[in-house]
Design a protein around this motif. Structure first.
Motif, PDB file in Angstrom:
ATOM      1  N   ILE A   1       0.807  -1.231   0.000  1.00 33.14           N
ATOM      2  CA  ILE A   1       0.000   0.000   0.000  1.00 33.14           C
ATOM      3  C   ILE A   1       0.838   1.278   0.000  1.00 33.14           C
ATOM      4  CG2 ILE A   1      -1.945  -1.128   1.139  1.00 33.14           C
ATOM      5  CD1 ILE A   1      -1.177   0.208   3.723  1.00 33.14           C
ATOM      6  N   ILE A   2       2.122   1.168   0.314  1.00 31.71           N
ATOM      7  CA  ILE A   2       2.977   2.360   0.322  1.00 31.71           C
ATOM      8  C   ILE A   2       3.049   2.956  -1.085  1.00 31.71           C
ATOM      9  CG2 ILE A   2       5.368   3.154   0.555  1.00 31.71           C
ATOM     10  CD1 ILE A   2       5.666   1.221   2.892  1.00 31.71           C
ATOM     11  N   GLY A   3       2.789   4.248  -1.168  1.00 32.91           N
ATOM     12  CA  GLY A   3       2.881   4.941  -2.441  1.00 32.91           C
ATOM     13  C   GLY A   3       1.565   5.119  -3.173  1.00 32.91           C
ATOM     14  N   LEU A   4       0.492   4.454  -2.689  1.00 29.92           N
ATOM     15  CA  LEU A   4      -0.809   4.644  -3.333  1.00 29.92           C
ATOM     16  C   LEU A   4      -1.322   6.059  -3.065  1.00 29.92           C
ATOM     17  CD1 LEU A   4      -2.523   1.211  -2.567  1.00 29.92           C
ATOM     18  CD2 LEU A   4      -1.336   1.931  -4.637  1.00 29.92           C
ATOM     19  N   GLU A   5      -2.041   6.594  -4.014  1.00 31.79           N
ATOM     20  CA  GLU A   5      -2.419   8.009  -3.949  1.00 31.79           C
ATOM     21  C   GLU A   5      -3.714   8.259  -3.184  1.00 31.79           C
ATOM     22  OE1 GLU A   5      -2.491   9.474  -7.918  1.00 31.79           O
ATOM     23  OE2 GLU A   5      -0.326   9.220  -8.231  1.00 31.79           O
ATOM     24  N   ARG A   6      -4.614   7.286  -3.159  1.00 31.97           N
ATOM     25  CA  ARG A   6      -5.925   7.496  -2.552  1.00 31.97           C
ATOM     26  C   ARG A   6      -6.167   6.494  -1.442  1.00 31.97           C
ATOM     27  NH1 ARG A   6      -9.999   6.412  -6.808  1.00 31.97           N
ATOM     28  NH2 ARG A   6     -11.458   7.202  -5.252  1.00 31.97           N
ATOM     29  N   ILE A   7      -6.825   6.952  -0.362  1.00 30.27           N
ATOM     30  CA  ILE A   7      -7.112   6.065   0.762  1.00 30.27           C
ATOM     31  C   ILE A   7      -8.061   4.948   0.339  1.00 30.27           C
ATOM     32  CG2 ILE A   7      -9.066   7.450   1.625  1.00 30.27           C
ATOM     33  CD1 ILE A   7      -6.454   5.520   3.738  1.00 30.27           C
ATOM     34  N   GLU A   8      -8.966   5.212  -0.642  1.00 30.40           N
ATOM     35  CA  GLU A   8      -9.887   4.180  -1.124  1.00 30.40           C
ATOM     36  C   GLU A   8      -9.113   3.044  -1.801  1.00 30.40           C
ATOM     37  OE1 GLU A   8     -12.011   7.997  -0.739  1.00 30.40           O
ATOM     38  OE2 GLU A   8     -10.175   7.398  -1.812  1.00 30.40           O
ATOM     39  N   GLU A   9      -8.054   3.402  -2.510  1.00 31.03           N
ATOM     40  CA  GLU A   9      -7.222   2.381  -3.151  1.00 31.03           C
ATOM     41  C   GLU A   9      -6.484   1.546  -2.103  1.00 31.03           C
ATOM     42  OE1 GLU A   9      -6.205   4.977  -7.209  1.00 31.03           O
ATOM     43  OE2 GLU A   9      -4.726   4.787  -5.585  1.00 31.03           O
ATOM     44  N   ALA A  10      -5.949   2.225  -1.100  1.00 34.47           N
ATOM     45  CA  ALA A  10      -5.232   1.529  -0.031  1.00 34.47           C
ATOM     46  C   ALA A  10      -6.165   0.597   0.738  1.00 34.47           C
ATOM     47  CB  ALA A  10      -4.585   2.534   0.914  1.00 34.47           C
ATOM     48  N   ASP A  11      -7.392   1.064   0.999  1.00 32.59           N
ATOM     49  CA  ASP A  11      -8.391   0.226   1.682  1.00 32.59           C
ATOM     50  C   ASP A  11      -8.620  -1.064   0.912  1.00 32.59           C
ATOM     51  OD1 ASP A  11      -8.955   1.582   3.968  1.00 32.59           O
ATOM     52  OD2 ASP A  11     -10.679   2.667   3.182  1.00 32.59           O
ATOM     53  N   PHE A  12      -8.797  -0.931  -0.400  1.00 33.63           N
ATOM     54  CA  PHE A  12      -9.095  -2.097  -1.226  1.00 33.63           C
ATOM     55  C   PHE A  12      -7.913  -3.059  -1.264  1.00 33.63           C
ATOM     56  CE2 PHE A  12      -9.483  -4.485  -5.165  1.00 33.63           C
ATOM     57  CZ  PHE A  12     -10.780  -4.950  -5.078  1.00 33.63           C
ATOM     58  N   VAL A  13      -6.721  -2.522  -1.465  1.00 34.64           N
ATOM     59  CA  VAL A  13      -5.520  -3.362  -1.494  1.00 34.64           C
ATOM     60  C   VAL A  13      -5.347  -4.085  -0.163  1.00 34.64           C
ATOM     61  CG1 VAL A  13      -2.994  -3.326  -1.589  1.00 34.64           C
ATOM     62  CG2 VAL A  13      -4.330  -2.026  -3.255  1.00 34.64           C
ATOM     63  N   PHE A  14      -5.551  -3.357   0.941  1.00 30.30           N
ATOM     64  CA  PHE A  14      -5.417  -3.946   2.267  1.00 30.30           C
ATOM     65  C   PHE A  14      -6.398  -5.100   2.450  1.00 30.30           C
ATOM     66  CE2 PHE A  14      -6.121  -3.915   6.920  1.00 30.30           C
ATOM     67  CZ  PHE A  14      -4.813  -4.085   7.342  1.00 30.30           C
ATOM     68  N   LYS A  15      -7.633  -4.908   2.007  1.00 27.74           N
ATOM     69  CA  LYS A  15      -8.645  -5.955   2.154  1.00 27.74           C
ATOM     70  C   LYS A  15      -8.368  -7.164   1.269  1.00 27.74           C
ATOM     71  CE  LYS A  15     -12.611  -3.328   3.878  1.00 27.74           C
ATOM     72  NZ  LYS A  15     -11.911  -2.096   4.264  1.00 27.74           N
ATOM     73  N   SER A  16      -7.585  -6.972   0.210  1.00 31.98           N
ATOM     74  CA  SER A  16      -7.277  -8.106  -0.664  1.00 31.98           C
ATOM     75  C   SER A  16      -6.466  -9.176   0.055  1.00 31.98           C
ATOM     76  CB  SER A  16      -6.523  -7.628  -1.917  1.00 31.98           C
ATOM     77  OG  SER A  16      -5.181  -7.271  -1.635  1.00 31.98           O
ATOM     78  N   PHE A  17      -5.817  -8.817   1.156  1.00 32.68           N
ATOM     79  CA  PHE A  17      -5.059  -9.791   1.949  1.00 32.68           C
ATOM     80  C   PHE A  17      -5.954 -10.550   2.926  1.00 32.68           C
ATOM     81  CE2 PHE A  17      -1.700  -6.848   0.670  1.00 32.68           C
ATOM     82  CZ  PHE A  17      -0.697  -7.729   0.302  1.00 32.68           C
TER      83      PHE A  17
END
Length: 393
Positions: free
Chosen positions: A368-384
Motif C-alpha cells: 500500500i505504500i505509495g498509493l495516492e488514494r485512501i480508497e485504493e489503499a483500503d481495497f488493497v489492504f482488504k485483498s489480503f
C-alpha cells in the motif's frame, strides 16, 4: 485454542492437536490416525475455508470495489438477491462442517489420536446435499459457469467471458488499475500440508523450493515509527530466513503451479487482482475436493485410537502447522508431565500484516505504500483478508 478466533476456530483446534500429536511422536509413541479421521479433519477445515472465501468476496471485496467505482455503483451493489443467496450458501457450508464438528464456531471435534465424531452414512449424504447447495450458488452467481469448466481455465480470457460476479469484479478492478496496484515482494510461503502441492514449499516469483519451519523467526522489535509513544503495534512479525513472505491462497496456488494463477501472475505479478483471483480459485478447488472426500469417507474405520501412554507421563515439545483460510498457522507447545509449560501461536495475519520498518516493510505495508488514494489503499489492504482477531489474541 478454538476460541482464539471465531472465524478460523477449527484451524486453531487442528493445529493445536497436531502439536500435541507431535509431542507423543517425539518421545517414541507416534499416534495412529486413521484415514477416516484425517478425511474428517480436512472436510471441516475445507468448510471453514469455503465459507470464509465466499463471505470475503461477497461482503468485503465486492462492496469495497463498488465504493471505488463511485457512489451510484455502491448504492446499486446489492439491489438484487446476491447478498441473501450468498448468506444462505455461507450458512449451508457451516452446517456441512458442523455435522462433523458439532458446532460452529469453536467446535472441539478433534483430539490427539483422531476425531470425536462417528458419522453415519446418512450424515455423509446430508453433508453432500448441503455442499451441492453451496456449489450451485458458486456456479450460478460467483463463477458464472460450472466448477469443471472454471477449473479448466488456464488463462483469464475465458473467465472474463463468464457471467458471474467474479468476472464483473475483475473487469472493474482492471478499469481502476488493481491489476497493477498492491504488488509486494513476490515471495510466497506455505508451511502446512495441502493436496494442492506435494510438500510445504516457498515460491520466489515462480521458482518453487523446499522449506523447513525451523527457519521461521518471529519478532516484536519492528516498528514503523521512530517514537514508539506516537505509534506502535504489539503485533509481532513472522519472517522466514529473516525475510517477509506472503501466505494464503495466492501462496498455495503459486506453489501448486495452478495454471490460471500462473497466468495471472505472468500478466500482473502479485497485484491485488491476482490475489483475489487466487482466493476464489482456491474456493473452487476446495468445493471439488470436499465433494470427493465426502464420497469416500470410510465409516467402518475407527474415528479415534487412544495414545499408548497417559498424557500425565508426557514431557515433550511439539509443533502443529495448518494451512488456515488466510495462510500458514503455527502452534508450538512444550509439555512437562502433561501440563503446558510454554505455548506460542504464529497466525497468518502476522505473516501478511506484520510490523515492518521503513527499510523493510511487511507484505501488506509494501503493497500500500505509495498509493495516492485512501480508497485504493483500503481495497488493497482488504485483498489480503487480514484478521485482527487472531493477531490480537
Amino acid at each position: 485454542t478454538p476460541r482464539v478466533c471465531g472465524i478460523c476456530s477449527h484451524s486453531h483446534a487442528i493445529a493445536s492437536v497436531l502439536a500435541i500429536e507431535e509431542c507423543f511422536k517425539n518421545v517414541g509413541y507416534p499416534l495412529e490416525i486413521t484415514q477416516k479421521a484425517k478425511d474428517i479433519r480436512e472436510i471441516v477445515l475445507n468448510a471453514e475455508k469455503i465459507h470464509n472465501h465466499i463471505k470475503w468476496y461477497i461482503f468485503s471485496i465486492y462492496p469495497e470495489l463498488q465504493k471505488v467505482m463511485g457512489k451510484e455503483a455502491y448504492q446499486n451493489a446489492f439491489k438484487d438477491k446476491l447478498w441473501f443467496d450468498a448468506q444462505v450458501a455461507i450458512i449451508e457450508s457451516l452446517k456441512m462442517g458442523a455435522i462433523f464438528s458439532g458446532q460452529w464456531p469453536h467446535g472441539s471435534f478433534v483430539m490427539a489420536g483422531g476425531v470425536t465424531c462417528d458419522p453415519l452414512k446418512s450424515d455423509l449424504i446430508t453433508a453432500q446435499n448441503l455442499l451441492e447447495t453451496v456449489i450451485h450458488f458458486c456456479e450460478t452467481h460467483l463463477f458464472g459457469t460450472s466448477l469443471e469448466d472454471f477449473l479448466s481455465f488456464n488463462t483469464l480470457l475465458p473467465l472474463m467471458a463468464t457471467d458471474g460476479y467474479m468476472a464483473r469484479g475483475l473487469e472493474q478492478m482492471m478499469e481502476k488499475g488493481f491489476d497493477r496496484m498492491g504488488r509486494s515482494y513476490d515471495r510466497f510461503l506455505a508451511l502446512g500440508e495441502s493436496y494442492l502441492y506435494d510438500e510445504p514449499s516457498k515460491s520466489v516469483k515462480t521458482n518453487v523450493l523446499g522449506v523447513d519451519s525451523k527457519f521461521v523467526h518471529e519478532s516484536l522489535e519492528h516498528t514503523f515509527f521512530e517514537d514508539k509513544q506516537k505509534g506502535y503495534t504489539y503485533s509481532k512479525s513472522a519472517l522466514y530466513k529473516k525475510s517477509y513472505f506472503e501466505v494464503g491462497p495466492l501462496a498455495r496456488l503459486m506453489i501448486g503451479k495452478d495454471a490460471l494463477i500462473r497466468d495471472c501472475h505472468r500478466r500482473f505479478k502479485d497485484a491485488s487482482l491476482t490475489r483475489i483471483v487466487a482466493r476464489l480459485t482456491e474456493c473452487a478447488h476446495l468445493l471439488v475436493r470436499t465433494r470427493h472426500l465426502l464420497l469416500h469417507v470410510n465409516v467402518s474405520e475407527a474415528s479415534f485410537i487412544p495414545p499408548l501412554i497417559d498424557v500425565y507421563d508426557l514431557s515433550s515439545n511439539g509443533e502443529g502447522i495448518v494451512e488456515a483460510p488466510r495462510g500458514s498457522l503455527i502452534h508450538k507447545v512444550s509439555v512437562r508431565y502433561g501440563h503446558i509449560d510454554f505455548y506460542d501461536i504464529i497466525t497468518p495475519t502476522v505473516w501478511n500484516l506484520g510490523n515492518g520498518d521503513k527499510e523493510a516493510p511487511s507484505i501488506a505495508q509494501k503493497a500500500i505504500i505509495g498509493l495516492e488514494r485512501i480508497e485504493e489503499a483500503d481495497f488493497v489492504f482488504k485483498s489480503f483478508d487480514v484478521c485482527s482477531v487472531c493477531t490480537t489474541q
